[in-house]
Scaffold this active site. Structure first.
Site, PDB file in Angstrom:
ATOM      1  CG  ASP A 113       1.101  -1.318  -3.647  1.00  0.00           C
ATOM      2  OD1 ASP A 113       1.941  -1.954  -2.985  1.00  0.00           O
ATOM      3  OD2 ASP A 113      -0.016  -0.999  -3.212  1.00  0.00           O
TER       4      ASP A 113
ATOM      5  CG  HIS B 265      -2.075  -0.989   1.036  1.00  0.00           C
ATOM      6  ND1 HIS B 265      -3.077  -0.863   0.103  1.00  0.00           N
ATOM      7  CD2 HIS B 265      -2.314  -2.140   1.700  1.00  0.00           C
ATOM      8  CE1 HIS B 265      -3.898  -1.892   0.209  1.00  0.00           C
ATOM      9  NE2 HIS B 265      -3.459  -2.680   1.151  1.00  0.00           N
TER      10      HIS B 265
END
Length: 573
Positions: free
Chosen positions: A170, A165
Protein backbone atom coordinates in the site's frame (compact mmCIF):
# COMPACT_ATOMS: atom_id res chain seq x y z
CA UNK A 1 12.03 51.90 -5.43
CA UNK A 2 14.68 49.21 -5.47
CA UNK A 3 13.60 45.60 -5.83
CA UNK A 4 14.26 43.38 -2.84
CA UNK A 5 15.52 39.87 -3.45
CA UNK A 6 13.77 37.24 -1.28
CA UNK A 7 15.78 34.79 0.74
CA UNK A 8 15.80 31.07 0.07
CA UNK A 9 13.80 30.55 3.28
CA UNK A 10 11.11 32.88 1.96
CA UNK A 11 10.95 30.97 -1.30
CA UNK A 12 10.33 27.70 0.50
CA UNK A 13 11.60 24.17 -0.11
CA UNK A 14 11.08 22.98 -3.70
CA UNK A 15 9.10 19.75 -3.77
CA UNK A 16 11.84 18.13 -5.84
CA UNK A 17 14.22 18.62 -2.89
CA UNK A 18 11.87 17.28 -0.21
CA UNK A 19 12.55 13.82 1.18
CA UNK A 20 9.23 12.08 1.70
CA UNK A 21 8.61 8.90 3.66
CA UNK A 22 5.38 7.35 2.44
CA UNK A 23 4.22 4.84 5.04
CA UNK A 24 1.35 2.56 5.91
CA UNK A 25 0.39 0.46 8.93
CA UNK A 26 -1.70 -2.64 9.40
CA UNK A 27 -3.31 -3.05 12.83
CA UNK A 28 -5.58 -5.35 14.82
CA UNK A 29 -8.33 -2.72 14.88
CA UNK A 30 -9.21 0.94 14.58
CA UNK A 31 -8.38 2.38 18.02
CA UNK A 32 -4.78 2.94 19.20
CA UNK A 33 -6.02 2.66 22.79
CA UNK A 34 -7.35 -0.87 22.22
CA UNK A 35 -5.46 -2.28 19.22
CA UNK A 36 -1.87 -2.85 18.12
CA UNK A 37 0.28 -2.53 15.00
CA UNK A 38 0.85 -5.76 13.04
CA UNK A 39 2.89 -4.45 10.09
CA UNK A 40 4.81 -1.34 9.03
CA UNK A 41 5.73 -0.51 5.45
CA UNK A 42 7.49 2.67 4.31
CA UNK A 43 9.16 4.02 1.16
CA UNK A 44 11.64 6.93 1.19
CA UNK A 45 11.58 9.04 -1.98
CA UNK A 46 13.04 12.32 -3.21
CA UNK A 47 12.66 13.90 -6.61
CA UNK A 48 10.76 10.87 -7.88
CA UNK A 49 13.57 8.48 -6.94
CA UNK A 50 13.20 5.71 -4.35
CA UNK A 51 15.96 6.02 -1.75
CA UNK A 52 15.02 3.10 0.47
CA UNK A 53 12.30 0.92 1.94
CA UNK A 54 11.34 -0.20 5.44
CA UNK A 55 9.13 -3.24 6.00
CA UNK A 56 8.46 -5.54 8.93
CA UNK A 57 5.73 -7.56 10.53
CA UNK A 58 5.09 -6.75 14.19
CA UNK A 59 4.00 -9.11 16.95
CA UNK A 60 0.94 -7.37 18.46
CA UNK A 61 1.25 -9.36 21.69
CA UNK A 62 -2.16 -10.97 21.31
CA UNK A 63 -4.39 -12.78 18.83
CA UNK A 64 -5.31 -11.10 15.55
CA UNK A 65 -9.13 -11.02 15.11
CA UNK A 66 -10.28 -13.40 12.34
CA UNK A 67 -11.96 -10.57 10.44
CA UNK A 68 -8.69 -8.63 10.37
CA UNK A 69 -6.82 -11.71 9.14
CA UNK A 70 -9.37 -12.05 6.35
CA UNK A 71 -8.88 -8.38 5.43
CA UNK A 72 -5.07 -8.25 5.50
CA UNK A 73 -3.99 -11.86 5.12
CA UNK A 74 -1.84 -11.45 8.26
CA UNK A 75 -2.35 -14.38 10.64
CA UNK A 76 -1.16 -15.23 14.15
CA UNK A 77 1.28 -17.76 12.67
CA UNK A 78 2.90 -15.04 10.52
CA UNK A 79 3.65 -12.70 13.44
CA UNK A 80 4.60 -15.29 16.08
CA UNK A 81 8.32 -14.85 15.32
CA UNK A 82 8.10 -11.14 14.44
CA UNK A 83 9.65 -8.46 16.69
CA UNK A 84 7.50 -6.48 19.13
CA UNK A 85 6.80 -2.81 18.48
CA UNK A 86 9.30 -1.69 21.13
CA UNK A 87 12.04 -3.34 19.04
CA UNK A 88 10.79 -1.99 15.72
CA UNK A 89 9.99 1.58 16.75
CA UNK A 90 13.58 2.93 17.12
CA UNK A 91 14.49 1.77 13.62
CA UNK A 92 11.35 3.25 12.14
CA UNK A 93 11.87 6.60 13.89
CA UNK A 94 15.45 6.69 12.56
CA UNK A 95 14.18 5.90 9.04
CA UNK A 96 11.73 8.85 9.08
CA UNK A 97 14.10 11.32 10.80
CA UNK A 98 14.32 14.66 8.96
CA UNK A 99 11.68 13.74 6.38
CA UNK A 100 8.13 14.73 5.50
CA UNK A 101 5.67 11.94 6.25
CA UNK A 102 3.00 10.96 3.75
CA UNK A 103 0.10 8.57 4.32
CA UNK A 104 -3.31 7.91 2.89
CA UNK A 105 -5.77 8.92 5.60
CA UNK A 106 -2.75 10.03 7.59
CA UNK A 107 -4.66 10.67 10.80
CA UNK A 108 -5.17 6.92 11.29
CA UNK A 109 -1.52 5.95 10.86
CA UNK A 110 -0.02 8.87 12.78
CA UNK A 111 -2.30 8.20 15.77
CA UNK A 112 -0.93 4.67 16.05
CA UNK A 113 2.67 5.88 15.74
CA UNK A 114 2.14 8.53 18.42
CA UNK A 115 0.46 6.01 20.72
CA UNK A 116 3.41 3.61 20.30
CA UNK A 117 5.87 6.42 21.04
CA UNK A 118 3.95 7.43 24.16
CA UNK A 119 3.79 3.82 25.39
CA UNK A 120 7.54 3.30 25.08
CA UNK A 121 8.95 6.65 26.15
CA UNK A 122 9.71 8.29 22.82
CA UNK A 123 8.64 11.85 21.90
CA UNK A 124 6.03 11.93 19.13
CA UNK A 125 7.44 12.59 15.63
CA UNK A 126 7.46 16.30 14.77
CA UNK A 127 7.72 15.62 11.03
CA UNK A 128 5.50 17.59 8.64
CA UNK A 129 2.64 15.39 7.42
CA UNK A 130 0.95 15.29 4.02
CA UNK A 131 -2.34 13.40 3.66
CA UNK A 132 -2.99 12.16 0.13
CA UNK A 133 -6.72 11.95 0.90
CA UNK A 134 -6.88 15.70 1.60
CA UNK A 135 -4.65 16.51 -1.38
CA UNK A 136 -6.77 14.40 -3.75
CA UNK A 137 -9.91 16.22 -2.65
CA UNK A 138 -8.25 19.50 -3.58
CA UNK A 139 -6.92 18.68 -7.05
CA UNK A 140 -9.33 16.06 -8.44
CA UNK A 141 -12.96 16.55 -9.43
CA UNK A 142 -15.80 14.13 -8.79
CA UNK A 143 -16.01 13.48 -12.54
CA UNK A 144 -12.46 12.14 -12.48
CA UNK A 145 -12.65 9.97 -9.36
CA UNK A 146 -15.89 9.01 -7.55
CA UNK A 147 -14.10 8.80 -4.18
CA UNK A 148 -10.71 9.12 -2.54
CA UNK A 149 -10.04 5.45 -1.79
CA UNK A 150 -6.44 4.40 -2.29
CA UNK A 151 -7.46 1.73 -4.78
CA UNK A 152 -9.47 4.27 -6.79
CA UNK A 153 -6.61 6.78 -6.93
CA UNK A 154 -4.06 4.06 -7.72
CA UNK A 155 -6.13 3.04 -10.75
CA UNK A 156 -6.60 6.66 -11.80
CA UNK A 157 -2.86 7.38 -11.72
CA UNK A 158 -2.05 3.96 -13.22
CA UNK A 159 0.07 2.83 -10.34
CA UNK A 160 2.25 -0.19 -11.00
CA UNK A 161 1.29 -1.49 -7.54
CA UNK A 162 -2.22 -2.56 -6.59
CA UNK A 163 -3.21 -1.86 -2.95
CA UNK A 164 -4.03 -5.02 -1.00
CA UNK A 165 -4.10 -4.05 2.71
CA UNK A 166 -0.46 -5.07 3.16
CA UNK A 167 1.69 -2.25 4.47
CA UNK A 168 4.59 -2.08 2.01
CA UNK A 169 2.38 -2.79 -0.99
CA UNK A 170 0.00 0.00 0.00
CA UNK A 171 2.90 2.38 0.69
CA UNK A 172 4.31 1.74 -2.79
CA UNK A 173 0.92 2.45 -4.33
CA UNK A 174 0.67 5.65 -2.28
CA UNK A 175 4.04 6.78 -3.69
CA UNK A 176 2.61 6.65 -7.20
CA UNK A 177 -0.52 8.48 -6.03
CA UNK A 178 1.60 11.15 -4.33
CA UNK A 179 3.61 11.79 -7.48
CA UNK A 180 0.42 12.06 -9.54
CA UNK A 181 -1.13 14.49 -7.06
CA UNK A 182 2.01 16.66 -6.89
CA UNK A 183 2.01 16.88 -10.68
CA UNK A 184 -1.63 18.00 -10.57
CA UNK A 185 -0.87 20.52 -7.82
CA UNK A 186 1.72 22.12 -10.10
CA UNK A 187 -1.09 23.43 -12.31
CA UNK A 188 -2.26 25.37 -9.23
CA UNK A 189 1.19 27.02 -8.93
CA UNK A 190 2.15 24.76 -6.03
CA UNK A 191 5.90 24.14 -6.20
CA UNK A 192 7.17 24.10 -2.61
CA UNK A 193 6.41 22.10 0.50
CA UNK A 194 5.11 25.22 2.22
CA UNK A 195 2.78 25.99 -0.69
CA UNK A 196 1.58 22.38 -0.71
CA UNK A 197 0.64 22.44 2.99
CA UNK A 198 -1.22 25.75 2.73
CA UNK A 199 -2.85 24.83 -0.59
CA UNK A 200 -4.67 21.84 0.88
CA UNK A 201 -6.48 23.98 3.46
CA UNK A 202 -6.91 27.25 1.57
CA UNK A 203 -10.50 28.31 0.72
CA UNK A 204 -11.24 28.76 -2.97
CA UNK A 205 -11.96 32.22 -4.42
CA UNK A 206 -15.61 31.17 -4.80
CA UNK A 207 -15.82 30.29 -1.12
CA UNK A 208 -14.38 33.65 -0.14
CA UNK A 209 -16.65 35.56 -2.52
CA UNK A 210 -19.86 33.98 -1.25
CA UNK A 211 -19.41 34.33 2.49
CA UNK A 212 -22.22 36.89 2.51
CA UNK A 213 -24.75 34.10 1.88
CA UNK A 214 -24.54 33.17 5.58
CA UNK A 215 -25.30 36.67 6.87
CA UNK A 216 -29.10 36.32 7.08
CA UNK A 217 -29.06 32.84 8.63
CA UNK A 218 -30.03 32.78 12.35
CA UNK A 219 -28.30 31.06 15.27
CA UNK A 220 -31.13 28.50 15.63
CA UNK A 221 -31.68 24.79 15.03
CA UNK A 222 -33.08 24.02 11.63
CA UNK A 223 -32.49 23.07 8.01
CA UNK A 224 -30.58 25.01 5.34
CA UNK A 225 -31.01 24.72 1.57
CA UNK A 226 -28.40 25.89 -0.94
CA UNK A 227 -30.12 27.02 -4.17
CA UNK A 228 -28.85 28.13 -7.58
CA UNK A 229 -29.94 31.21 -9.52
CA UNK A 230 -33.04 29.40 -10.81
CA UNK A 231 -34.21 28.25 -7.38
CA UNK A 232 -33.13 24.62 -7.84
CA UNK A 233 -32.15 23.04 -4.53
CA UNK A 234 -28.50 21.95 -4.74
CA UNK A 235 -27.84 20.70 -1.22
CA UNK A 236 -29.77 20.29 2.04
CA UNK A 237 -28.30 20.03 5.52
CA UNK A 238 -29.25 20.52 9.14
CA UNK A 239 -27.67 21.94 12.27
CA UNK A 240 -28.41 22.93 15.83
CA UNK A 241 -26.80 26.29 14.94
CA UNK A 242 -27.64 27.27 11.38
CA UNK A 243 -25.42 30.36 11.17
CA UNK A 244 -22.26 28.60 12.33
CA UNK A 245 -22.83 25.59 10.09
CA UNK A 246 -23.52 27.59 6.93
CA UNK A 247 -20.51 29.82 7.58
CA UNK A 248 -18.27 26.73 7.67
CA UNK A 249 -18.95 26.10 3.96
CA UNK A 250 -17.01 29.27 3.12
CA UNK A 251 -13.87 28.52 5.15
CA UNK A 252 -10.66 26.57 4.62
CA UNK A 253 -12.09 23.74 6.74
CA UNK A 254 -14.43 22.74 3.90
CA UNK A 255 -12.20 20.70 1.59
CA UNK A 256 -14.66 18.34 -0.09
CA UNK A 257 -14.41 18.93 -3.87
CA UNK A 258 -18.10 18.15 -4.38
CA UNK A 259 -19.19 20.74 -1.83
CA UNK A 260 -16.73 23.35 -3.07
CA UNK A 261 -18.18 22.87 -6.52
CA UNK A 262 -21.69 23.29 -5.09
CA UNK A 263 -20.72 26.53 -3.35
CA UNK A 264 -19.50 27.86 -6.69
CA UNK A 265 -22.96 27.34 -8.20
CA UNK A 266 -25.07 28.44 -5.21
CA UNK A 267 -26.61 31.92 -5.23
CA UNK A 268 -28.67 31.84 -2.04
CA UNK A 269 -29.15 29.90 1.19
CA UNK A 270 -32.71 29.39 2.39
CA UNK A 271 -33.37 28.24 5.95
CA UNK A 272 -36.18 26.64 7.94
CA UNK A 273 -36.07 27.17 11.70
CA UNK A 274 -37.10 24.13 13.78
CA UNK A 275 -38.08 23.79 17.42
CA UNK A 276 -35.50 21.12 18.26
CA UNK A 277 -32.43 19.44 16.86
CA UNK A 278 -34.35 16.19 16.30
CA UNK A 279 -37.04 17.99 14.32
CA UNK A 280 -34.31 19.53 12.16
CA UNK A 281 -32.73 16.12 11.52
CA UNK A 282 -36.06 14.57 10.55
CA UNK A 283 -37.09 17.51 8.39
CA UNK A 284 -33.74 17.33 6.58
CA UNK A 285 -34.35 13.67 5.69
CA UNK A 286 -37.86 14.36 4.43
CA UNK A 287 -36.73 17.34 2.33
CA UNK A 288 -33.83 15.38 0.79
CA UNK A 289 -36.17 12.50 -0.07
CA UNK A 290 -38.58 14.93 -1.74
CA UNK A 291 -36.23 17.34 -3.52
CA UNK A 292 -33.42 14.84 -4.26
CA UNK A 293 -30.69 17.54 -4.50
CA UNK A 294 -27.89 16.44 -6.77
CA UNK A 295 -25.12 17.33 -4.28
CA UNK A 296 -26.58 15.20 -1.47
CA UNK A 297 -25.37 11.64 -1.69
CA UNK A 298 -27.28 10.01 1.12
CA UNK A 299 -31.00 9.78 1.85
CA UNK A 300 -32.08 10.83 -1.66
CA UNK A 301 -34.01 7.69 -2.56
CA UNK A 302 -35.70 6.20 0.53
CA UNK A 303 -38.26 4.58 -1.76
CA UNK A 304 -35.64 2.37 -3.43
CA UNK A 305 -35.02 0.05 -0.47
CA UNK A 306 -35.55 -3.70 -0.89
CA UNK A 307 -36.55 -6.52 1.45
CA UNK A 308 -35.79 -10.20 1.87
CA UNK A 309 -39.11 -12.05 2.03
CA UNK A 310 -39.87 -15.56 3.26
CA UNK A 311 -42.72 -16.30 0.90
CA UNK A 312 -46.13 -17.70 1.79
CA UNK A 313 -46.26 -20.97 -0.18
CA UNK A 314 -46.55 -24.69 0.61
CA UNK A 315 -42.74 -24.73 0.40
CA UNK A 316 -41.59 -21.14 1.06
CA UNK A 317 -38.36 -19.66 -0.29
CA UNK A 318 -36.40 -16.43 0.13
CA UNK A 319 -37.20 -13.72 -2.38
CA UNK A 320 -35.96 -10.13 -2.82
CA UNK A 321 -38.90 -7.73 -3.11
CA UNK A 322 -39.46 -3.95 -3.17
CA UNK A 323 -42.65 -3.82 -1.14
CA UNK A 324 -43.82 -5.10 2.22
CA UNK A 325 -47.39 -6.45 2.07
CA UNK A 326 -49.82 -7.39 4.80
CA UNK A 327 -49.70 -11.06 3.80
CA UNK A 328 -48.35 -12.76 6.91
CA UNK A 329 -44.92 -13.37 5.37
CA UNK A 330 -41.68 -12.77 7.26
CA UNK A 331 -39.54 -9.89 6.01
CA UNK A 332 -35.94 -8.84 6.65
CA UNK A 333 -34.66 -5.38 5.88
CA UNK A 334 -34.74 -2.76 4.62
CA UNK A 335 -31.63 -3.10 2.44
CA UNK A 336 -30.26 -0.21 0.42
CA UNK A 337 -29.80 -2.40 -2.65
CA UNK A 338 -30.44 -5.88 -4.04
CA UNK A 339 -26.77 -6.88 -3.81
CA UNK A 340 -26.70 -6.53 -0.03
CA UNK A 341 -30.04 -8.31 0.26
CA UNK A 342 -28.65 -11.19 -1.79
CA UNK A 343 -25.59 -11.39 0.47
CA UNK A 344 -27.90 -11.75 3.47
CA UNK A 345 -29.93 -14.38 1.65
CA UNK A 346 -26.82 -16.48 0.93
CA UNK A 347 -25.79 -16.23 4.58
CA UNK A 348 -29.20 -17.48 5.69
CA UNK A 349 -29.03 -20.35 3.18
CA UNK A 350 -25.71 -21.39 4.78
CA UNK A 351 -27.57 -22.07 8.03
CA UNK A 352 -31.01 -23.20 6.84
CA UNK A 353 -31.56 -25.66 3.92
CA UNK A 354 -34.42 -23.82 2.23
CA UNK A 355 -35.01 -24.43 -1.46
CA UNK A 356 -33.35 -21.90 -3.75
CA UNK A 357 -35.22 -22.53 -6.98
CA UNK A 358 -37.65 -19.88 -8.23
CA UNK A 359 -40.25 -22.22 -9.74
CA UNK A 360 -43.38 -22.91 -7.67
CA UNK A 361 -43.30 -26.12 -5.65
CA UNK A 362 -46.58 -27.67 -4.52
CA UNK A 363 -47.52 -30.96 -2.86
CA UNK A 364 -47.98 -32.49 -6.34
CA UNK A 365 -44.77 -31.15 -7.90
CA UNK A 366 -42.43 -33.83 -9.18
CA UNK A 367 -39.27 -32.82 -11.02
CA UNK A 368 -35.60 -33.68 -10.83
CA UNK A 369 -33.67 -32.15 -7.96
CA UNK A 370 -30.78 -29.79 -8.56
CA UNK A 371 -27.19 -30.06 -7.33
CA UNK A 372 -28.16 -28.58 -3.95
CA UNK A 373 -29.50 -32.00 -2.94
CA UNK A 374 -26.08 -33.57 -3.45
CA UNK A 375 -24.47 -30.71 -1.50
CA UNK A 376 -26.84 -31.25 1.42
CA UNK A 377 -28.22 -27.70 1.08
CA UNK A 378 -31.79 -28.68 0.20
CA UNK A 379 -34.08 -31.60 1.04
CA UNK A 380 -35.54 -31.63 -2.51
CA UNK A 381 -39.26 -31.12 -1.86
CA UNK A 382 -39.53 -30.78 -5.66
CA UNK A 383 -38.86 -34.55 -5.92
CA UNK A 384 -41.09 -35.35 -2.99
CA UNK A 385 -38.11 -36.33 -0.84
CA UNK A 386 -39.05 -33.86 1.90
CA UNK A 387 -42.58 -33.57 3.29
CA UNK A 388 -44.31 -30.28 3.95
CA UNK A 389 -44.15 -31.01 7.69
CA UNK A 390 -40.40 -31.60 7.63
CA UNK A 391 -39.84 -28.56 5.42
CA UNK A 392 -41.88 -26.42 7.81
CA UNK A 393 -39.15 -26.96 10.44
CA UNK A 394 -36.66 -25.20 8.15
CA UNK A 395 -39.17 -22.43 7.46
CA UNK A 396 -39.66 -21.79 11.16
CA UNK A 397 -35.87 -21.75 11.69
CA UNK A 398 -35.48 -19.16 8.94
CA UNK A 399 -38.33 -17.05 10.30
CA UNK A 400 -36.83 -17.13 13.78
CA UNK A 401 -33.36 -16.21 12.49
CA UNK A 402 -34.82 -13.27 10.57
CA UNK A 403 -36.92 -11.85 13.39
CA UNK A 404 -35.66 -13.13 16.76
CA UNK A 405 -32.31 -14.93 16.98
CA UNK A 406 -29.51 -14.70 14.38
CA UNK A 407 -27.23 -17.09 16.29
CA UNK A 408 -27.64 -20.10 13.95
CA UNK A 409 -26.63 -17.98 10.95
CA UNK A 410 -23.75 -16.36 12.82
CA UNK A 411 -22.44 -19.74 13.96
CA UNK A 412 -22.77 -21.44 10.58
CA UNK A 413 -21.06 -18.71 8.55
CA UNK A 414 -18.37 -18.13 11.19
CA UNK A 415 -17.50 -21.83 11.13
CA UNK A 416 -17.16 -21.74 7.34
CA UNK A 417 -14.96 -18.62 7.55
CA UNK A 418 -12.70 -20.32 10.06
CA UNK A 419 -12.31 -23.36 7.80
CA UNK A 420 -11.45 -21.15 4.82
CA UNK A 421 -8.94 -19.14 6.87
CA UNK A 422 -7.18 -22.30 8.03
CA UNK A 423 -6.88 -23.28 4.37
CA UNK A 424 -5.57 -19.74 3.63
CA UNK A 425 -8.49 -19.08 1.27
CA UNK A 426 -8.80 -15.52 2.53
CA UNK A 427 -10.60 -14.08 -0.47
CA UNK A 428 -13.44 -16.58 -0.09
CA UNK A 429 -13.52 -16.01 3.66
CA UNK A 430 -13.83 -12.25 3.12
CA UNK A 431 -16.84 -12.82 0.88
CA UNK A 432 -18.49 -14.86 3.65
CA UNK A 433 -17.57 -12.13 6.15
CA UNK A 434 -19.47 -9.54 4.12
CA UNK A 435 -22.44 -11.86 3.71
CA UNK A 436 -22.63 -12.49 7.44
CA UNK A 437 -22.34 -8.76 8.16
CA UNK A 438 -25.16 -8.02 5.71
CA UNK A 439 -27.49 -10.50 7.41
CA UNK A 440 -26.68 -9.65 11.03
CA UNK A 441 -26.79 -5.90 10.50
CA UNK A 442 -30.12 -6.14 8.70
CA UNK A 443 -31.60 -8.35 11.42
CA UNK A 444 -30.37 -6.04 14.19
CA UNK A 445 -31.64 -2.98 12.32
CA UNK A 446 -35.08 -4.45 11.72
CA UNK A 447 -35.44 -5.54 15.34
CA UNK A 448 -34.58 -2.01 16.49
CA UNK A 449 -37.03 -0.47 14.03
CA UNK A 450 -39.79 -2.89 14.95
CA UNK A 451 -39.33 -2.13 18.64
CA UNK A 452 -40.64 1.40 18.15
CA UNK A 453 -42.75 1.25 14.98
CA UNK A 454 -45.24 -1.06 16.70
CA UNK A 455 -45.91 1.57 19.41
CA UNK A 456 -49.03 3.68 18.64
CA UNK A 457 -47.74 6.65 20.61
CA UNK A 458 -44.58 7.50 22.53
CA UNK A 459 -43.84 10.85 24.19
CA UNK A 460 -40.34 11.69 25.43
CA UNK A 461 -38.40 14.74 26.57
CA UNK A 462 -34.75 15.76 26.80
CA UNK A 463 -33.09 18.71 28.58
CA UNK A 464 -32.75 21.84 26.44
CA UNK A 465 -29.73 24.16 26.59
CA UNK A 466 -31.65 26.94 28.38
CA UNK A 467 -32.93 24.71 31.17
CA UNK A 468 -36.23 23.85 29.48
CA UNK A 469 -37.23 20.59 27.81
CA UNK A 470 -37.43 19.43 24.19
CA UNK A 471 -40.59 17.33 23.86
CA UNK A 472 -41.42 14.98 20.97
CA UNK A 473 -44.43 12.89 20.05
CA UNK A 474 -43.69 9.73 18.06
CA UNK A 475 -46.37 7.56 16.46
CA UNK A 476 -45.50 4.22 14.85
CA UNK A 477 -41.87 5.36 14.49
CA UNK A 478 -42.73 8.72 12.87
CA UNK A 479 -42.06 12.11 14.46
CA UNK A 480 -45.48 13.78 14.57
CA UNK A 481 -44.89 16.80 16.85
CA UNK A 482 -42.00 18.69 18.46
CA UNK A 483 -41.89 21.59 20.89
CA UNK A 484 -39.94 23.27 23.67
CA UNK A 485 -41.25 23.63 27.23
CA UNK A 486 -39.75 26.66 29.07
CA UNK A 487 -37.83 26.19 32.28
CA UNK A 488 -40.07 25.88 35.34
CA UNK A 489 -43.30 25.43 33.35
CA UNK A 490 -45.79 22.67 34.22
CA UNK A 491 -45.45 19.90 31.61
CA UNK A 492 -49.09 18.81 31.34
CA UNK A 493 -50.41 21.72 29.19
CA UNK A 494 -47.44 21.52 26.81
CA UNK A 495 -47.68 17.76 26.40
CA UNK A 496 -51.45 17.87 25.88
CA UNK A 497 -51.07 20.66 23.32
CA UNK A 498 -48.45 18.70 21.33
CA UNK A 499 -50.53 15.54 21.38
CA UNK A 500 -53.63 17.43 20.22
CA UNK A 501 -51.79 18.94 17.24
CA UNK A 502 -49.67 15.89 16.37
CA UNK A 503 -49.94 14.33 12.92
CA UNK A 504 -52.30 11.35 12.61
CA UNK A 505 -50.57 8.14 11.51
CA UNK A 506 -52.38 5.09 10.13
CA UNK A 507 -50.66 1.76 11.03
CA UNK A 508 -49.58 -0.52 8.20
CA UNK A 509 -47.49 -3.64 7.47
CA UNK A 510 -43.77 -3.90 8.04
CA UNK A 511 -41.49 -2.05 10.43
CA UNK A 512 -41.23 1.22 8.42
CA UNK A 513 -44.73 1.82 7.12
CA UNK A 514 -45.10 5.30 8.64
CA UNK A 515 -41.64 6.79 8.03
CA UNK A 516 -38.36 6.03 6.33
CA UNK A 517 -35.95 3.75 8.15
CA UNK A 518 -33.50 6.65 8.48
CA UNK A 519 -36.10 8.85 10.18
CA UNK A 520 -37.00 6.14 12.68
CA UNK A 521 -33.31 5.49 13.37
CA UNK A 522 -32.81 9.21 14.06
CA UNK A 523 -35.59 9.01 16.63
CA UNK A 524 -34.09 5.88 18.18
CA UNK A 525 -30.67 7.52 18.52
CA UNK A 526 -32.28 10.48 20.24
CA UNK A 527 -34.31 8.23 22.56
CA UNK A 528 -31.15 6.38 23.58
CA UNK A 529 -29.10 9.53 24.19
CA UNK A 530 -28.23 10.66 27.74
CA UNK A 531 -30.86 12.63 29.61
CA UNK A 532 -33.91 11.57 27.60
CA UNK A 533 -36.95 10.73 29.73
CA UNK A 534 -40.00 8.78 28.64
CA UNK A 535 -43.21 10.67 29.39
CA UNK A 536 -45.69 8.16 28.01
CA UNK A 537 -45.49 4.85 26.12
CA UNK A 538 -48.62 3.28 24.65
CA UNK A 539 -47.52 -0.36 24.71
CA UNK A 540 -43.99 -1.70 25.31
CA UNK A 541 -40.59 -0.75 23.98
CA UNK A 542 -38.34 -3.82 23.96
CA UNK A 543 -35.95 -5.92 21.88
CA UNK A 544 -35.75 -9.74 21.58
CA UNK A 545 -33.78 -11.30 24.44
CA UNK A 546 -31.54 -13.16 21.97
CA UNK A 547 -31.63 -10.51 19.24
CA UNK A 548 -29.04 -9.83 16.57
CA UNK A 549 -27.63 -6.76 18.33
CA UNK A 550 -25.06 -8.80 20.30
CA UNK A 551 -23.69 -10.34 17.10
CA UNK A 552 -23.70 -6.98 15.37
CA UNK A 553 -21.50 -5.55 18.12
CA UNK A 554 -18.87 -8.23 17.44
CA UNK A 555 -19.02 -7.64 13.69
CA UNK A 556 -18.80 -3.86 14.04
CA UNK A 557 -15.74 -4.22 16.27
CA UNK A 558 -14.06 -6.39 13.66
CA UNK A 559 -14.90 -3.90 10.91
CA UNK A 560 -13.76 -0.88 12.90
CA UNK A 561 -10.27 -0.96 11.43
CA UNK A 562 -11.68 -1.09 7.92
CA UNK A 563 -14.00 1.81 8.71
CA UNK A 564 -11.19 3.91 10.17
CA UNK A 565 -9.04 3.29 7.11
CA UNK A 566 -11.90 3.63 4.63
CA UNK A 567 -9.76 5.54 2.12
CA UNK A 568 -12.73 7.59 0.97
CA UNK A 569 -14.07 11.04 1.64
CA UNK A 570 -16.77 11.49 4.21
CA UNK A 571 -20.27 10.63 2.90
CA UNK A 572 -22.40 13.67 2.16
CA UNK A 573 -25.93 14.16 3.43
Amino acid sequence: MDAVQGTLDELGTPLSDVTFVVFDLETTGGSPAEHMITEIGAVKVRGGEVLGEFSTLVDPGGPIPPFISVLTGITDAMVVAAPRIESVLPSFLEFIHGTTLVAHNAGFDTRFVKAACAAHGYPPPANPVVDTVDLSRRVLTRDETPNSKLATLARFFRSATEPCHRALQDARATVDVLHGLIERAGSFEVHTLEELKSFVRAPTPEQQRKRHLAESVPHSPGVYLFEDAHGEVLYIGKSTNLRNRVRSYFTAGETRPRIREMVGIAERVRHIVCSTGLEAEVRELRLIGGAKPRYNRRSRFPEKVVWLKLTQEPFPRLSIVREVKDDGAAYLGPFSNSRTADEARIALHEAVPLRQCTQPVTLRTRRSACVLLEMGSCGAPCEGRESQTDYAIHVESARRAMTLDATPVFSAVSARMERLSVEQRYEEASVDRDRLAAFVRAAARMQRLTSITRIPQLIAASPAFDGGWDIHVVRYGRLTAAGVMPRGAHPTPYVESLVATAETVIPGPGPVHAASAEETECILRWLESPGVRLVEVDGEWSLPAHGAARHKARIDLAYRSLTSRSREHRPLR
